[in-house]
Design a protein around this motif. Structure first.
Motif, short mmCIF file in Angstrom:
data_model
loop_
_atom_site.label_atom_id
_atom_site.label_comp_id
_atom_site.label_asym_id
_atom_site.label_seq_id
_atom_site.Cartn_x
_atom_site.Cartn_y
_atom_site.Cartn_z
N GLY A 42 7.79 9.14 -5.43
CA GLY A 42 8.48 8.17 -4.60
C GLY A 42 9.92 8.61 -4.33
O GLY A 42 10.53 9.32 -5.13
N LEU A 43 10.45 8.19 -3.19
CA LEU A 43 11.82 8.53 -2.83
C LEU A 43 12.76 7.39 -3.22
O LEU A 43 12.67 6.29 -2.69
CB LEU A 43 11.94 8.79 -1.33
N ASP A 44 13.66 7.68 -4.16
CA ASP A 44 14.70 6.73 -4.53
C ASP A 44 16.05 7.40 -4.35
O ASP A 44 16.14 8.57 -3.94
CB ASP A 44 14.51 6.24 -5.97
N ASN A 45 17.11 6.69 -4.62
CA ASN A 45 18.45 7.24 -4.39
C ASN A 45 18.74 8.46 -5.26
O ASN A 45 19.43 9.39 -4.83
CB ASN A 45 19.51 6.16 -4.64
N LEU A 68 5.58 10.22 3.79
CA LEU A 68 4.31 9.90 4.41
C LEU A 68 3.62 8.76 3.66
O LEU A 68 3.78 8.62 2.45
CB LEU A 68 3.38 11.12 4.39
N ARG A 69 2.85 7.98 4.39
CA ARG A 69 2.08 6.90 3.78
C ARG A 69 0.94 7.47 2.95
O ARG A 69 0.28 8.43 3.35
CB ARG A 69 1.52 5.97 4.86
N VAL A 70 0.71 6.88 1.80
CA VAL A 70 -0.46 7.23 0.98
C VAL A 70 -1.68 6.57 1.62
O VAL A 70 -1.79 5.34 1.65
CB VAL A 70 -0.28 6.75 -0.47
N GLN A 71 -2.59 7.38 2.16
CA GLN A 71 -3.72 6.86 2.93
C GLN A 71 -4.94 6.67 2.02
O GLN A 71 -5.88 7.46 2.04
CB GLN A 71 -4.03 7.81 4.08
N GLY A 121 7.96 0.79 -2.52
CA GLY A 121 7.70 0.85 -3.93
C GLY A 121 6.58 1.80 -4.30
O GLY A 121 6.26 1.95 -5.48
N VAL A 122 5.97 2.43 -3.32
CA VAL A 122 4.95 3.45 -3.57
C VAL A 122 5.46 4.81 -3.09
O VAL A 122 5.61 5.74 -3.87
CB VAL A 122 3.61 3.11 -2.88
N GLY A 177 -9.71 9.18 -7.62
CA GLY A 177 -9.06 10.12 -8.51
C GLY A 177 -8.01 11.01 -7.90
O GLY A 177 -7.40 11.83 -8.59
N GLN A 178 -7.76 10.89 -6.57
CA GLN A 178 -6.78 11.77 -5.94
C GLN A 178 -5.35 11.36 -6.26
O GLN A 178 -4.44 12.19 -6.23
CB GLN A 178 -6.99 11.81 -4.42
N VAL A 179 -5.12 10.08 -6.52
CA VAL A 179 -3.79 9.62 -6.90
C VAL A 179 -3.91 8.66 -8.07
O VAL A 179 -4.93 7.99 -8.24
CB VAL A 179 -3.07 8.92 -5.72
N PRO A 180 -2.88 8.58 -8.90
CA PRO A 180 -2.87 7.60 -9.99
C PRO A 180 -2.56 6.22 -9.44
O PRO A 180 -2.67 5.97 -8.24
CB PRO A 180 -1.75 8.13 -10.89
N SER A 181 -2.13 5.33 -10.27
CA SER A 181 -1.75 3.99 -9.82
C SER A 181 -0.51 4.09 -8.93
O SER A 181 0.23 5.07 -8.99
CB SER A 181 -1.44 3.11 -11.03
N PRO A 182 -0.28 3.07 -8.08
CA PRO A 182 0.94 3.08 -7.26
C PRO A 182 2.20 3.26 -8.08
O PRO A 182 3.13 3.98 -7.65
CB PRO A 182 0.90 1.71 -6.57
N ARG A 183 2.27 2.64 -9.25
CA ARG A 183 3.47 2.76 -10.09
C ARG A 183 3.67 4.22 -10.54
O ARG A 183 4.77 4.74 -10.50
CB ARG A 183 3.35 1.85 -11.31
N GLU A 184 2.58 4.86 -10.96
CA GLU A 184 2.68 6.25 -11.40
C GLU A 184 3.02 7.17 -10.23
O GLU A 184 3.77 8.13 -10.38
CB GLU A 184 1.37 6.69 -12.07
#
Length: 328
Positions: A264-267, A241-244, A288-289, A251-258
């Motif tokens: 995040g879904l990776d292989n 799902l998209r981060v809205q 990347g998010v 404060g609900q989510v950290p940085s995109p990197r975190e």
């Protein structure tokens, strides 16, 4: 993951109002919709998929009917999909620009309903930031109303197109495990998919940080997981799902990197699911998010197929609701 064998396209026609028995003239949500009502919609949409691919769509089914796309929120994908659906069935399609309309100048929703009634609209597709707005319009307009997403409530045609995509790969739903991952709190897509997929016999998990997964959602028949490693294990379908951020408080989510680091879904994480598990995303994607590009563009991804199924599902919905007009 073999898509079902191609059949010869045939113009799909059937009795329409029965598929929306709770509200024969409208499609406002999928909550409470029985499988005997869901399956015929998917069957009809499946036929439209074949007709779209053959370029032999029945362009006279909605001839003389008017479809208005009334979008109070931006959505290129959904609005364009409904526009294509209406035009492929022969309808006159009008896209109302809310930014330049009387609504943006202070007109109330009920005044808008009165205006639409004076225009003798047949089908009204509504997206609104407030939950319940399409339902309110449905009480006041003579047209059939399709909810194209309202607040954090529901997005019924997205759930139907996701279900069609899943069925075309697995042939059915029973025994499948679907992991819905990410911003559950703000996602109308998640809610509609939970209602529909549990009704069809899937086991549904929701996965995300505690700040984005309301505990009360367990009452909808899902299990809650707060790590991707736990939630994805042996899943048949991974729905990201998209981060809205536009709906969030600080404060609900950290940085995109975190966020990507943990959710995040990776292989590597996808490898925890069953071999060949489907990867889905309703779009638009934040690469990347929520999802790595290598996964989004992989052979397991059916994200582009979801877009194709969206046109077919919306053709089926417009077709069925247009027939229901005779039962007002």
């Amino acid at each position: 993951m073999n898509e079902r064998a191609t059949r010869s396209p045939a113009p799909p026609r059937a009795t329409g109002g029965q598929f929306f028995r709770a509200s024969p003239r409208h499609l406002l949500g999928v909550q409470g919709m029985h499988p005997t009502r869901i399956t015929p919609i998917l069957d009809l949409a499946d036929s439209y998929t074949l007709l779209n691919r053959s370029r032999k769509t029945p362009r006279d089914l909605l001839r003389g009917r008017t479809v208005i796309n009334l979008f109070f929120e931006d959505s290129t994908r959904t609005r364009t999909s409904f526009e294509l659906a209406g035009k492929r069935l022969g309808a006159d399609v009008v896209n109302m620009s809310v930014a330049n309309s009387s609504v943006n100048k202070g007109e109330t929703l009920l005044d808008t309903a009165a205006t639409l009634n004076a225009m003798h609209t047949d089908l009204l597709v509504v997206r609104h930031s407030q939950s319940g707005a399409p339902a309110l319009l449905a009480q006041k307009v003579e047209a059939s109303v399709v909810n194209a997403g309202d607040g954090t409530h529901e997005h019924p045609t997205q759930a139907l197109l996701d279900a069609l995509t899943i069925r075309r790969h697995f042939g059915g739903f029973h025994g499948l495990t679907v992991a819905i991952c990410g911003d559950i709190s703000h996602s109308r897509v998640a809610r509609s998919n939970i209602h529909l997929l549990t009704a069809m016999g899937c086991t549904v998990r929701v996965v995300g940080p505690p700040t984005l997964v309301p505990g009360a959602i367990a009452a909808l028949g899902v299990t809650i997981h707060h790590t991707m490693e736990e939630g994805l294990r042996d899943a048949d379908v991974v729905m990201m799902l998209r981060v809205q951020r536009e709906r969030m408080k600080g404060g609900q989510v950290p940085s995109p990197r975190e966020y990507f680091r943990y959710f995040g879904l990776d292989n590597k994480r996808l490898a925890l699911a069953r071999p060949g598990a489907l990867v889905m995303h309703p779009g638009p994607m934040n690469r990347g998010v929520e999802i790595d590009s290598r996964v989004a563009d992989s052979d397991q991804s059916v994200i582009r197929e979801q877009v194709e199924m969206g046109v077919a599902v919306r053709m089926a919905v417009l077709d069925l609701l247009s027939r229901g007009e005779d039962t007002r």
